[in-house]
Design an enzyme around this catalytic site. Structure first.
Site, short mmCIF file in Angstrom:
data_model
loop_
_atom_site.label_atom_id
_atom_site.label_comp_id
_atom_site.label_asym_id
_atom_site.label_seq_id
_atom_site.Cartn_x
_atom_site.Cartn_y
_atom_site.Cartn_z
N HIS A 189 -23.27 4.74 27.82
CA HIS A 189 -22.16 4.80 26.85
C HIS A 189 -22.70 5.05 25.44
O HIS A 189 -22.14 5.83 24.68
CB HIS A 189 -21.41 3.45 26.80
CG HIS A 189 -20.67 3.09 28.03
ND1 HIS A 189 -20.97 1.97 28.77
CD2 HIS A 189 -19.61 3.67 28.65
CE1 HIS A 189 -20.13 1.88 29.79
NE2 HIS A 189 -19.30 2.90 29.75
N LYS A 230 -21.68 10.90 35.50
CA LYS A 230 -21.76 10.05 36.69
C LYS A 230 -20.41 10.10 37.42
O LYS A 230 -20.35 10.19 38.63
CB LYS A 230 -22.11 8.60 36.33
CG LYS A 230 -22.25 7.75 37.59
CD LYS A 230 -22.72 6.37 37.29
CE LYS A 230 -21.64 5.50 36.71
NZ LYS A 230 -20.56 5.15 37.67
N GLN A 233 -14.06 12.65 37.93
CA GLN A 233 -13.19 12.28 36.79
C GLN A 233 -13.29 13.33 35.69
O GLN A 233 -12.29 13.74 35.09
CB GLN A 233 -13.60 10.91 36.27
CG GLN A 233 -12.99 10.54 34.93
CD GLN A 233 -13.28 9.11 34.53
OE1 GLN A 233 -12.64 8.19 34.99
NE2 GLN A 233 -14.26 8.91 33.66
O1 PAF Z 1 -14.83 6.21 33.03
C1 PAF Z 1 -14.22 5.21 32.60
O2 PAF Z 1 -14.80 4.24 32.10
C2 PAF Z 1 -12.69 5.18 32.69
O3 PAF Z 1 -12.26 5.80 33.86
C3 PAF Z 1 -12.01 5.76 31.45
C4 PAF Z 1 -12.29 7.24 31.29
C5 PAF Z 1 -12.44 5.01 30.20
C6 PAF Z 1 -10.49 5.60 31.58
O4 PAF Z 1 -10.11 4.26 31.69
#
Ligand code: PAF
Length: 282
Positions: free
Chosen positions: A37, A151, A155
């Protein structure tokens, strides 16, 4: 360091900055921040005048109540980590009520079938929940760029599709996976692993690397079988899926096409904790 908890207050603060033509980068997270992050936040800080980090464990993307209840929540530590990077970063840490008001529910999305594969097949409603929160965050923050880790590759493709289909004025930036020394992909869920399981979980990436090597000479079906057998022998793991799929369409690779890029995708349980990972295969 400013921490906003209310969308209206954040939006009006940001709209005054937008009037000064400042660019905003958004890093959406569910907290329990790790180096992966932090690398997204650092990149956003370099590329934008303002960076907003959202920290919100989004209930609508969980299909399993226990997973939601046990998801790590470490807001104070997260704030400290962001602060050491750059004190001018804005954190948005809303309550469920601030985001969803009276009704905690998802919108339904059509991502051209991407939502029906892998994570979508095994976590029903997951990508409706992801789309709902990501779209809401884009509306609140109005970012010109938003940062997502590779990762969660499925998504990432889904968010790109969401942006395209809804003509959202934001550029999606994909960022590489960060790994622990052992090779285990960094994930907030790793926090829940015992130190023994964390060591054992290194087997996931080792197996992906082996699969990649094998894919040079074997078919996707053969490699998939080898991976499944390898996990059967390791009783501490329950393999949910391993698939080799086309990076763009996420369609399973039936016959190799040298013009296509493939990835291996895996979801596996250890200690009842679900981990995912992915690797470029060719
Ligand atoms: O990848 C994540 O941590 C979550 O799916 C996100 C994109 C913050 C949405 O809640």
């Amino acid at each position: 360091m400013v921490v906003f908890t209310e969308k209206n207050v954040l939006s009006s603060h940001l709209s005054s900055l937008l009037k000064e033509n400042k660019t905003i980068g958004l890093v959406p997270t569910m907290g329990a921040l790790h180096q992966g992050h932090l690398s997204l936040i650092e990149l956003s800080s370099k590329e934008n005048d303002i960076t907003v980090v959202s920290i919100f464990v989004n209930p609508t993307q969980f299909n399993n109540k226990e997973d939601l209840d046990k998801y790590p929540r470490t807001l104070d530590a997260d704030i400290q980590k962001v602060e050491t990077l750059n004190t001018s970063i804005i954190i948005y840490a809303p309550s469920v009520k601030d985001i969803y008001e009276e009704t905690i529910s998802s919108e339904s999305f059509d991502y051209d079938g991407l939502e029906l594969k892998m994570e979508g097949k095994h976590r029903i409603g997951h990508f409706d929940g992801v789309g709902t929160i990501v779209k809401k965050l884009f509306e609140i923050v109005n970012p010109s760029k938003a940062y997502f880790g590779e990762k969660d590759f499925q998504q990432l493709q889904i968010v790109k599709t969401l942006v395209k289909k809804h003509a959202l004025p934001v550029e999606i930036i994909a960022c590489p996976i960060y790994r622990e020394k052992s090779g285990l992909a960094m994930s907030s869920r790793n926090e829940r692993l015992s130190s023994e399981s964390r060591e054992k979980a290194a087997f996931i990436f080792k197996t992906l690397q082996r699969a990649k090597k094998l894919f040079a000479t074997k078919s996707a079906k053969e490699v998939t079988k080898i991976v499944e057998e390898a996990f059967k022998k390791r009783k501490e793991f329950t393999l949910e899926y391993f698939e080799i799929a086309d990076e763009e369409t996420l369609n399973i690779c039936k016959r190799k096409d040298k013009n296509k890029k493939y990835r291996g995708f895996i979801a596996v349980f250890i200690d009842n904790i679900r981990l995912i990972d992915t690797i470029v295969m060719n």
